[in-house]
Design an enzyme around this catalytic site. Structure first.
Site, PDB file in Angstrom:
ATOM      1  N   ASN A   9       0.873  -1.183   0.000  1.00  0.00           N
ATOM      2  CA  ASN A   9       0.000   0.000   0.000  1.00  0.00           C
ATOM      3  C   ASN A   9       0.905   1.227   0.000  1.00  0.00           C
ATOM      4  OD1 ASN A   9      -1.785   2.066   0.469  1.00  0.00           O
ATOM      5  ND2 ASN A   9      -2.404   1.380   2.509  1.00  0.00           N
ATOM      6  N   TRP A  10       1.016   1.844  -1.157  1.00  0.00           N
ATOM      7  CA  TRP A  10       1.941   2.982  -1.280  1.00  0.00           C
ATOM      8  C   TRP A  10       1.375   4.248  -0.640  1.00  0.00           C
ATOM      9  CZ3 TRP A  10       4.105   2.868  -7.035  1.00  0.00           C
ATOM     10  CH2 TRP A  10       4.735   1.634  -7.248  1.00  0.00           C
ATOM     11  N   LYS A  11       0.097   4.227  -0.307  1.00  0.00           N
ATOM     12  CA  LYS A  11      -0.568   5.402   0.279  1.00  0.00           C
ATOM     13  C   LYS A  11      -0.342   6.621  -0.633  1.00  0.00           C
ATOM     14  CE  LYS A  11      -0.162   3.200   4.755  1.00  0.00           C
ATOM     15  NZ  LYS A  11      -0.031   3.285   6.197  1.00  0.00           N
ATOM     16  N   HIS A  95      -9.444   1.222   4.977  1.00  0.00           N
ATOM     17  CA  HIS A  95      -8.170   1.430   5.680  1.00  0.00           C
ATOM     18  C   HIS A  95      -8.390   2.351   6.882  1.00  0.00           C
ATOM     19  CE1 HIS A  95      -4.058   2.559   6.575  1.00  0.00           C
ATOM     20  NE2 HIS A  95      -3.702   1.471   5.916  1.00  0.00           N
ATOM     21  N   GLU A  97      -6.704   4.706   8.007  1.00  0.00           N
ATOM     22  CA  GLU A  97      -6.475   6.138   7.743  1.00  0.00           C
ATOM     23  C   GLU A  97      -7.725   6.772   7.141  1.00  0.00           C
ATOM     24  OE1 GLU A  97      -2.856   5.546   5.544  1.00  0.00           O
ATOM     25  OE2 GLU A  97      -1.859   4.971   7.412  1.00  0.00           O
ATOM     26  N   GLU A 167      -5.126  -4.926  10.655  1.00  0.00           N
ATOM     27  CA  GLU A 167      -4.138  -3.862  10.825  1.00  0.00           C
ATOM     28  C   GLU A 167      -4.406  -3.126  12.142  1.00  0.00           C
ATOM     29  OE1 GLU A 167      -2.332  -2.685   6.747  1.00  0.00           O
ATOM     30  OE2 GLU A 167      -3.992  -1.342   7.160  1.00  0.00           O
ATOM     31  N   GLY A 173       2.768   2.366  10.834  1.00  0.00           N
ATOM     32  CA  GLY A 173       3.722   3.466  10.686  1.00  0.00           C
ATOM     33  C   GLY A 173       4.464   3.817  11.968  1.00  0.00           C
ATOM     34  N   SER A 213       3.624  -2.029  10.351  1.00  0.00           N
ATOM     35  CA  SER A 213       5.084  -2.116  10.544  1.00  0.00           C
ATOM     36  C   SER A 213       5.633  -3.509  10.238  1.00  0.00           C
ATOM     37  CB  SER A 213       5.477  -1.680  11.964  1.00  0.00           C
ATOM     38  OG  SER A 213       5.095  -0.334  12.189  1.00  0.00           O
ATOM     39  N   GLY A 234       2.974  -1.051   4.263  1.00  0.00           N
ATOM     40  CA  GLY A 234       3.015   0.380   3.966  1.00  0.00           C
ATOM     41  C   GLY A 234       4.446   0.804   3.667  1.00  0.00           C
ATOM     42  N   GLY A 235       5.102   1.392   4.657  1.00  0.00           N
ATOM     43  CA  GLY A 235       6.446   1.968   4.485  1.00  0.00           C
ATOM     44  C   GLY A 235       7.429   1.069   3.750  1.00  0.00           C
TER      45      GLY A 235
HETATM   46  P1  13P Z   1       3.141   0.428   7.651  1.00  0.00           P
HETATM   47  O1  13P Z   1       3.662  -0.838   7.057  1.00  0.00           O
HETATM   48  O2  13P Z   1       3.857   1.653   7.165  1.00  0.00           O
HETATM   49  O3  13P Z   1       3.040   0.351   9.133  1.00  0.00           O
HETATM   50  O4  13P Z   1       1.642   0.613   7.106  1.00  0.00           O
HETATM   51  C1  13P Z   1       0.765  -0.461   7.164  1.00  0.00           C
HETATM   52  C2  13P Z   1      -0.460  -0.100   6.424  1.00  0.00           C
HETATM   53  O5  13P Z   1      -1.191   0.807   6.797  1.00  0.00           O
HETATM   54  C3  13P Z   1      -0.748  -0.866   5.204  1.00  0.00           C
HETATM   55  O6  13P Z   1      -2.040  -0.612   4.745  1.00  0.00           O
END
Ligand code: 13P
Length: 252
Positions: A9-11, A95, A97, A167, A173, A213, A234-235
């Protein structure tokens, strides 16, 4: 053996130039790795270009959201049909967020899912508790409500099958990954709720990803858990070496 799925997920990260470069590198580095399905979910503006680029490579393309109507006065939204046109076959729904910042609720998750099961998009539905929920020992209650309301009337075995992404919000993050015990406990619980809502066979086949993470160092111990079938990253999905290492470690 359940399918394993690693999705990036590149956000809201990467310019189109950077995104194309990253997508190309992902395709090159994961080529030949078997036993795991790989998906990348770039920002919506990149989908057409990256969709063409990765078509036929085995790496799937996903969007980060989808609206429940086909068309109309919904400024800023994208329909399932529009995403399909870009060769998207996956979509992240609900998600945390979006729940925390853009008024996503279990009800809107449900609307999106009901629409998606009629499309060619395979949903990855995100659920998970906040730190306050966990401290108040409400984790299971929160997860159960998210599942029962979000998935109401939604077939578990639609096209390709629904994917659930657990999640925990406190792990996203933050570098504070859930321990394998915490992840397994939550994933087992999710599967039990699905069993109760649907049936044992379908719940048993449902892919449950962990997200929060996840990285190249903790992926192996998380994937070793009985009910952890993949990751939503994510990251670490923005760095090709890290993402490829995660994919390799997750392969059966
Ligand atoms: P991180 O891997 O950056 O913690 O993010 C996870 C995420 O929100 C994937 O959708």
């Amino acid at each position: 053996m359940r399918e394993r799925i690693i999705a990036g997920n590149w956000k809201m990260n990467s310019s189109l130039f950077e995104g194309v470069k990253l997508a190309r590198s992902v395709v090159e580095t994961v080529r030949g790795i078997e036993g795991v399905t790989v998906v990348i979910c770039p920002p919506a503006t990149h989908l057409v270009t990256i969709g063409k680029l990765i078509d036929g490579t085995g790496v799937g393309l996903g969007a980060q959201n989808v609206h429940w109507e086909e068309k109309g006065a919904f400024t800023g939204e994208l329909s399932a049909g529009m995403l399909e046109d870009t060769r998207c076959r996956w979509v992240i729904i609900g998600h945390s967020e979006r729940r925390a910042m853009f008024a996503e609720t279990d009800q809107t998750v449900n609307l999106r899912l009901l629409k998606t099961v009629d499309s060619q998009l395979r949903p990855m539905v995100c659920i998970g508790e906040t730190l306050d929920d966990r401290k108040a020992e409400r984790t299971f209650e929160v997860i159960e409500t998210q599942l029962r309301t979000g998935l109401k009337g939604v077939p578990l075995k639609g096209r390709g099958g629904l994917v659930i992404a657990y999640e925990p919000v406190w792990a996203i993050g933050t570098g504070q990954t859930a321990t394998p015990e915490q992840a397994q406990e939550a994933h087992r619980f999710i599967r039990d709720v699905l069993m109760d809502m649907y049936n044992a066979a379908d719940a048993g086949e449902t892919v449950i990803q962990y997200g929060g993470s996840m990285n190249e160092e903790n992926v192996a111990e998380l994937m070793a858990c009985d009910d952890v079938d993949g990751g939503l990253i994510g990251g670490a999905s923005l760095k090709v070496d890290k993402f490829a290492a995660i994919v390799k470690a997750a392969a059966m």
